[in-house]
Design an enzyme around this catalytic site. Structure first.
Site, mmCIF file in Angstrom:
data_model
loop_
_atom_site.group_PDB
_atom_site.id
_atom_site.type_symbol
_atom_site.label_atom_id
_atom_site.label_comp_id
_atom_site.label_asym_id
_atom_site.label_seq_id
_atom_site.Cartn_x
_atom_site.Cartn_y
_atom_site.Cartn_z
ATOM 1 N N GLU A 103 53.403 36.262 45.197
ATOM 2 C CA GLU A 103 53.607 34.844 44.942
ATOM 3 C C GLU A 103 54.293 34.592 43.612
ATOM 4 O O GLU A 103 54.082 35.322 42.640
ATOM 5 C CB GLU A 103 52.259 34.127 44.991
ATOM 6 N N CYS A 142 56.774 31.359 37.046
ATOM 7 C CA CYS A 142 55.657 32.271 36.807
ATOM 8 C C CYS A 142 55.781 33.408 37.820
ATOM 9 O O CYS A 142 55.740 33.163 39.022
ATOM 10 C CB CYS A 142 54.359 31.489 36.985
ATOM 11 N N CYS A 183 45.963 43.317 41.804
ATOM 12 C CA CYS A 183 45.716 43.778 40.425
ATOM 13 C C CYS A 183 44.488 44.682 40.449
ATOM 14 O O CYS A 183 43.501 44.349 41.094
ATOM 15 C CB CYS A 183 45.475 42.576 39.509
ATOM 16 N N CYS A 238 39.083 41.069 37.230
ATOM 17 C CA CYS A 238 38.385 40.044 36.450
ATOM 18 C C CYS A 238 37.631 39.133 37.430
ATOM 19 O O CYS A 238 38.158 38.770 38.484
ATOM 20 C CB CYS A 238 39.374 39.230 35.618
ATOM 21 N N CYS A 285 39.157 35.678 38.774
ATOM 22 C CA CYS A 285 40.564 35.662 39.182
ATOM 23 C C CYS A 285 40.724 36.071 40.648
ATOM 24 O O CYS A 285 40.225 37.119 41.063
ATOM 25 C CB CYS A 285 41.338 36.610 38.270
ATOM 26 N N CYS A 313 47.000 29.119 37.829
ATOM 27 C CA CYS A 313 46.584 30.398 37.230
ATOM 28 C C CYS A 313 45.384 30.977 37.958
ATOM 29 O O CYS A 313 44.395 30.299 38.169
ATOM 30 C CB CYS A 313 46.127 30.202 35.785
HETATM 31 N N1 SAH Z 1 47.014 40.063 34.213
HETATM 32 C C1 SAH Z 1 47.543 39.241 33.191
HETATM 33 C C2 SAH Z 1 48.512 38.200 33.677
HETATM 34 C C3 SAH Z 1 48.194 37.472 34.949
HETATM 35 S S1 SAH Z 1 46.830 36.370 34.880
HETATM 36 C C4 SAH Z 1 46.411 38.608 32.385
HETATM 37 O O1 SAH Z 1 45.264 38.715 32.790
HETATM 38 O O2 SAH Z 1 46.707 38.055 31.341
HETATM 39 C C5 SAH Z 1 47.512 34.990 33.975
HETATM 40 C C6 SAH Z 1 46.469 34.113 33.309
HETATM 41 O O3 SAH Z 1 45.700 33.395 34.274
HETATM 42 C C7 SAH Z 1 45.471 34.926 32.497
HETATM 43 O O4 SAH Z 1 45.232 34.353 31.243
HETATM 44 C C8 SAH Z 1 44.253 34.841 33.362
HETATM 45 O O5 SAH Z 1 43.094 35.081 32.633
HETATM 46 C C9 SAH Z 1 44.334 33.449 33.898
HETATM 47 N N2 SAH Z 1 43.446 33.206 35.037
HETATM 48 C C10 SAH Z 1 42.987 34.096 35.934
HETATM 49 N N3 SAH Z 1 42.169 33.495 36.820
HETATM 50 C C11 SAH Z 1 42.097 32.200 36.475
HETATM 51 C C12 SAH Z 1 41.427 31.053 37.014
HETATM 52 N N4 SAH Z 1 40.682 31.147 38.107
HETATM 53 N N5 SAH Z 1 41.609 29.869 36.416
HETATM 54 C C13 SAH Z 1 42.403 29.757 35.319
HETATM 55 N N6 SAH Z 1 43.071 30.782 34.773
HETATM 56 C C14 SAH Z 1 42.922 31.997 35.336
HETATM 57 FE FE1 SF4 Z 2 44.345 41.144 36.825
HETATM 58 FE FE2 SF4 Z 2 43.626 38.617 37.254
HETATM 59 FE FE3 SF4 Z 2 42.421 40.054 35.352
HETATM 60 FE FE4 SF4 Z 2 44.979 39.269 35.004
HETATM 61 S S1 SF4 Z 2 43.183 37.928 35.160
HETATM 62 S S2 SF4 Z 2 44.081 41.300 34.608
HETATM 63 S S3 SF4 Z 2 45.701 39.374 37.140
HETATM 64 S S4 SF4 Z 2 42.353 40.470 37.563
#
Ligand code: SAH
Ligand code: SF4
Length: 332
Positions: free
Chosen positions: A79, A93, A100, A104, A107, A325
């Site tokens: 995406e 973006c 990934c 996390c 996410c 995000c």
């Molecule tokens: N893996 C990288 C980049 C992709 S995630 C990283 O973790 O930085 C991009 C951003 O979206 C990161 O700051 C991540 O923490 C945030 N993000 C992930 N899940 C989210 C959610 N459910 N709501 C808001 N931001 C989120």
């Molecule tokens: Fe991976 Fe999502 Fe964590 Fe970014 S926030 S490192 S995309 S699991």
């Protein structure tokens, strides 16, 4: 799109055709070789057959956001999101991986597991898709952020190549200062970034002011503690002299208490204060947690500002189409 096949098809052609083809794809943003009349008809037909330029995508629109689900040659779906900023500028973006591996808890991408790294061209194609759309309105892509699916510093080799391609003056020509890489905080990756000559921006996903809470949210924090991370960031900031954007997802009753804001202010004391910028991200629902109420987010921001830390709240776009995000999970 397959550049190897393009090379092969052009191998018995005069040398300058290769440069012309590059220009057609990355500067003129053609969708179909038929449009590129600098090439003779039979070559256009052959190229359309051997190396078609179409990017297979389904696009959904919500207000100022467009989300594209792009099907790759191997059938995987990634995406990319186009956001129109309040100043009229356009940000794409991009994803850097299919899924990934870092998992996390907040996410959606992290929950979907990991398939593979993207190639530089697969990354650039996400920008091309929207650049072609915008060109129809005489508009262009201004910024690119690596905040889609995946961890860019786990795929630095291809991400680096894609940044060089995006930055190419004879191509899409996006300024390095308009490109941002967001990472969950991999010290080795940040050291690699330090060696990269282009002046791109770094965003660091922090989400917690101490290791204990960070480990609950981000499994990667078990491998790298904040002490090590802050030390390498300190080097990065001093070496580059550039601001780092600290991303902090605001999750109700998890990491949004004012004590945590105070703890952040203390934590930041080890870094050059003028180079710190905190961006508070309202949590986008992916299951499991609740978003912090808006007044709590504002209070958190004000607490940071009172502590001398530059802090802003991210405007959330595209949550209804799952394009915000952390909501990107590669589903159509
Ligand atoms: N893996 C990288 C980049 C992709 S995630 C990283 O973790 O930085 C991009 C951003 O979206 C990161 O700051 C991540 O923490 C945030 N993000 C992930 N899940 C989210 C959610 N459910 N709501 C808001 N931001 C989120
Ligand atoms: Fe991976 Fe999502 Fe964590 Fe970014 S926030 S490192 S995309 S699991």
């Amino acid at each position: 799109m397959n550049l190897q096949k393009l090379e092969k098809t052009l191998s018995d052609q005069p040398k300058y055709r290769r440069a012309q083809a590059q220009q057609a794809i990355f500067k003129l943003l053609v969708n179909n070789w038929e449009e590129f009349t600098a090439f003779p008809k039979d070559l256009r037909d052959e190229l359309n057959h051997e190396c078609p330029l179409e990017i297979q995508a389904e696009i959904h629109t919500e207000d100022k956001t467009k989300k594209a689900a792009i099907t790759l040659d191997d059938g995987n779906v990634i995406e990319a999101v186009l956001i129109k900023n309040v100043d009229g500028r356009h940000t794409v973006c991009v994803s850097s991986q299919v899924g990934c591996p870092l998992g996390c808890t907040f996410c959606a991408t992290g929950k979907s597991g990991f398939k593979r790294n993207l190639t530089a061209l697969e990354i650039v194609s996400q920008v091309l898709l929207f650049a072609r759309e915008l060109k129809k309105q005489d508009d262009r892509v201004d910024n690119v952020v690596f905040m889609g699916m995946g961890e860019p510093l786990l795929n630095w080799f291809e991400v680096k190549k894609s940044i060089e391609m995006l930055n190419d003056k004879d191509g899409i020509n996006i300024a390095a200062r308009s490109i941002s890489v967001s990472t969950c905080g991999l010290p080795d990756g940040i050291r690699e970034l330090m060696k990269f000559p282009l002046q791109i921006n770094l965003a660091l996903s922090l989400h917690a002011p101490n290791d204990e809470l960070r480990r609950e949210l981000m499994p990667i924090a078990n491998s790298y503690g904040l002490k090590e991370l802050l030390a390498v960031l300190n080097l990065y900031m001093k070496e580059k002299g550039r601001k780092v954007m600290f991303e902090y997802v605001m999750i109700d009753n998890v990491n949004d208490s004012m004590n945590y804001a105070e703890e952040l202010i203390k934590m930041f004391k080890s870094l050059p204060r003028n180079l710190i910028m905190v961006n508070l991200i309202p949590y986008n629902p992916t299951g499991g947690f609740k978003a912090s109420p808006a007044p709590v987010i504002k209070k958190f921001r004000d607490t940071l500002i009172r502590g001398g830390i530059e802090a802003t709240i991210r405007e959330s776009f595209g949550s209804r189409i799952g394009g915000a995000c952390g909501q990107l999970a590669g589903k159509k």
